[in-house]
Design a protein around this motif. Structure first.
Motif, PDB file in Angstrom:
ATOM      1  N   PRO A  43      14.669   4.363  14.388  1.00  0.00           N
ATOM      2  CA  PRO A  43      15.044   3.050  13.977  1.00  0.00           C
ATOM      3  C   PRO A  43      13.738   2.113  13.981  1.00  0.00           C
ATOM      4  O   PRO A  43      12.703   2.199  14.608  1.00  0.00           O
ATOM      5  CB  PRO A  43      15.861   2.389  15.484  1.00  0.00           C
ATOM      6  CG  PRO A  43      15.225   3.335  16.545  1.00  0.00           C
ATOM      7  CD  PRO A  43      14.784   4.627  15.916  1.00  0.00           C
ATOM      8  N   LYS A  44      13.964   1.207  12.791  1.00  0.00           N
ATOM      9  CA  LYS A  44      12.743   0.479  12.337  1.00  0.00           C
ATOM     10  C   LYS A  44      13.090  -0.755  11.788  1.00  0.00           C
ATOM     11  O   LYS A  44      14.081  -0.891  11.126  1.00  0.00           O
ATOM     12  CB  LYS A  44      11.944   1.179  11.295  1.00  0.00           C
ATOM     13  CG  LYS A  44      10.460   0.201  10.807  1.00  0.00           C
ATOM     14  CD  LYS A  44       9.816   1.167   9.702  1.00  0.00           C
ATOM     15  CE  LYS A  44       8.767   0.332   9.199  1.00  0.00           C
ATOM     16  NZ  LYS A  44       8.233   0.887   8.056  1.00  0.00           N
ATOM     17  N   THR A  45      12.854  -2.052  12.540  1.00  0.00           N
ATOM     18  CA  THR A  45      12.924  -3.279  11.951  1.00  0.00           C
ATOM     19  C   THR A  45      11.645  -3.910  10.953  1.00  0.00           C
ATOM     20  O   THR A  45      10.675  -3.826  11.400  1.00  0.00           O
ATOM     21  CB  THR A  45      13.022  -4.282  13.046  1.00  0.00           C
ATOM     22  OG1 THR A  45      14.100  -3.863  14.117  1.00  0.00           O
ATOM     23  CG2 THR A  45      13.343  -5.477  12.534  1.00  0.00           C
ATOM     24  N   ALA A  46      12.253  -4.078   9.688  1.00  0.00           N
ATOM     25  CA  ALA A  46      11.463  -4.517   8.590  1.00  0.00           C
ATOM     26  C   ALA A  46      10.946  -5.927   9.015  1.00  0.00           C
ATOM     27  O   ALA A  46      11.464  -6.622   9.881  1.00  0.00           O
ATOM     28  CB  ALA A  46      12.014  -4.393   7.406  1.00  0.00           C
ATOM     29  N   GLY A  47      10.017  -6.354   8.197  1.00  0.00           N
ATOM     30  CA  GLY A  47       9.448  -7.839   8.408  1.00  0.00           C
ATOM     31  C   GLY A  47      10.484  -8.940   8.164  1.00  0.00           C
ATOM     32  O   GLY A  47      10.495  -9.840   8.376  1.00  0.00           O
ATOM     33  N   SER A  48      11.364  -8.440   7.029  1.00  0.00           N
ATOM     34  CA  SER A  48      12.496  -9.399   6.829  1.00  0.00           C
ATOM     35  C   SER A  48      13.853  -9.627   7.760  1.00  0.00           C
ATOM     36  O   SER A  48      14.671 -10.279   7.930  1.00  0.00           O
ATOM     37  CB  SER A  48      13.313  -8.817   5.530  1.00  0.00           C
ATOM     38  OG  SER A  48      13.757  -7.571   5.760  1.00  0.00           O
TER      39      SER A  48
END
Length: 520
Positions: A43-48
């Motif tokens: 899981p990875k949360t982008a800058g957006s």
């Protein structure tokens, strides 16, 4: 007979974008609503703010995306190795020729183990006799005071009070508790014991009947009413007790220990008091006709609005691909700018290394002049003439015009390279800024901040998480209230008991309760 090659030429030719779009529509129409069980990976949360992850099992891997607006509403946060059941729709990303799952709901996949635990607890408590029918007490026919154990701010207490007022107005004591969360079970057990501990002739009247109520929810939401302490408190209550937890299909352990089980909180109010049908038949008929007309009018308008809404495209779905492409282009733009700056810096350094400082050249020629002057002082007439001609040639070479011209050309080349670099960067930045502003305006049209401008507010807790129900607010909790023009910090205070319901148009009640037949 035509050959296979000639037949193949009859197929229509499509562009890559057309074929990708047709494939995207086919996948989205065929898999518009799916539920997938798997293990969360990477899981990875982008800058957006969007979350990119993978769902996998022992044989396959599925890419998935949770958009920022959906991620803030999820009760389960995606973590590495967490086994979940994801609800959403399949779509494709033409930019990478891949398919992916757009997750709209996420829940834990461990409900089977939880049900087994509850079944074992039910059997153990039943073996102790807490659920025996012989120990259940009959409900009073006409209770003077009813004690209600529930959340003071939810719809449940309003439904109960409304139903009691419709059927037979009585005094109601509300013991406010949390109906969900870690502290809910202890508060419910303390409320039942507290009502039983009231003296019959004390300043606070002792209830003749108790109602423990809560609205519907998932199995995890109703776990407070499966707690052993709550079940034992209900079984030990000397006041008859009605359990009204969830909907009709929701069954908790307190339902087995209570004297009566109601399918809904409204049903509990109907069990608690009789109906004054003789005196309210006409009003009930008019009320039913009004409710029916209102419901019919609302249904007709709802169907009309739904029919009109089906013709409108889903803005969120239209923006999905553009939002993802924007994230991709933003990352590529950042890398391209760094690469271009590095390359142009290297070119400037190379041009600067090739330039020789005019002071070095003048110093060398000055040494040559000093040497010729020394030779001239020691030479004869012929040598003087030869030295004069050499000095004239040297003076010609020492003229500053060639040096200045070479230096100016080098400076002009560096300046032109810098201007071209600045122009290119400004062009790229302007183009990306215009595209970002356009997409931002479309995103802003579906943003929750537009709702805030109509007078609504977002309530956040101490961890800046959004509180989507009144039951999540505890007295003394630090709150952050966000309007469209700013935030205000606040502290939750214990709610006050609601005023006794008053019928419209009636005079204030006299110290002695009158009879509805007075004056007839």
């Amino acid at each position: 007979m035509p050959s296979e090659d000639s037949l193949s030429h009859n197929l229509p030719t499509q562009s890559v974008s057309e074929l990708s779009g047709a494939l995207k529509r086919t996948v989205e129409e065929s898999f518009a609503r799916v539920r997938v069980r798997g293990e969360v990976s990477q899981p990875k949360t982008a800058g957006s703010g969007h979350c990119y992850l993978r769902l996998k099992d022992d044989q396959a891997v599925l890419d998935a995306i949770i958009w920022r607006g959906t991620l803030t509403r999820l009760g389960v946060r995606p973590e590495e190795g967490l086994e979940v059941i994801a609800t959403g729709r399949l779509t494709t990303y033409p930019g990478r020729s891949s398919y992916q799952l757009i997750i709209e709901g996420l829940e834990l996949a461990g409900e089977g183990a939880l049900l087994k635990l509850l079944e074992e607890r039910r059997r153990r408590l039943a073996a102790e006799g807490l659920f025996d029918e012989a120990r259940k007490r009959p409900l009073p026919f006409l209770p003077r005071v009813i004690g209600v154990v529930t959340s003071p701010t939810g719809a449940v207490i309003r439904d109960i009070l409304h139903r009691l007022a419709d059927r037979f107005p009585v005094s109601v004591l509300v013991w406010p508790v949390a109906v969900q969360g870690e502290a809910a079970a202890a508060q419910v057990a303390q409320a039942i014991a507290g009502f039983n501990a009231l003296p019959p002739d004390g300043p606070v009247p002792r209830p003749d009947l108790l109602i423990v109520a809560r609205g519907g929810g998932s199995l995890e939401d109703l776990m407070a009413f499966n707690d052993e302490g709550v079940v034992r408190a209900a079984a030990a209550s000397t006041i008859p007790l009605i359990a009204a937890i969830g909907h009709e299909t929701d069954v908790t352990l307190i339902d087995h220990a209570a004297d009566r089980r109601a399918p809904t909180p409204t049903g509990a109010a109907e069990m608690a008091v009789p109906v004054r049908q003789d005196l309210r038949a006409h009003l009930a008929t008019l009320g039913q006709r009004l409710e029916t007309a209102t419901a019919r009018g609302l249904d007709e308008r709802t169907r009309r609005i739904e029919g009109l809404a089906r013709g409108l495209p889903n803005l969120a779905h239209l923006l999905d691909t553009h939002v993802q492409r924007l994230d991709d282009r933003a990352e590529r733009l950042r890398v391209a700018i760094l690469h271009r700056l590095t390359r142009e810096t290297a070119r400037v350094d190379q041009a600067r290394a090739r330039l020789r400082h005019p002071a070095d050249l003048i110093a060398r020629k000055h040494d040559t002049l000093a040497h010729l002057a020394q030779v001239l002082a020691q030479a004869g007439p012929r040598q003087i003439r030869d030295a004069a001609r050499a000095l004239e040639r040297l003076s010609t070479r020492l003229r500053p015009d060639p040096l200045v011209r070479r230096l100016a050309e080098g400076q002009r080349h560096v300046s032109q390279a810098g201007e071209r670099l600045e122009t290119a960067l400004n062009t790229v930045h302007t183009r990306k800024t215009e595209r970002l502003e356009a997409l931002g305006a479309r995103l802003e049209s579906v943003s929750y901040r537009a709702v805030l401008k109509r007078g609504y507010a977002v309530v956040r807790g101490p961890a800046q998480g959004i509180l989507d129900s009144a039951g999540a607010v505890q007295p003394g909790m630090a709150l952050s209230l966000e309007w469209h023009d700013g935030r205000v910090e606040a502290v939750a205070t214990p709610p006050s008991a609601p005023p006794a319901p008053r019928a419209r148009g009636r005079r204030p009640a006299s110290p002695r309760q009158g009879d509805l037949l007075d004056g007839l």
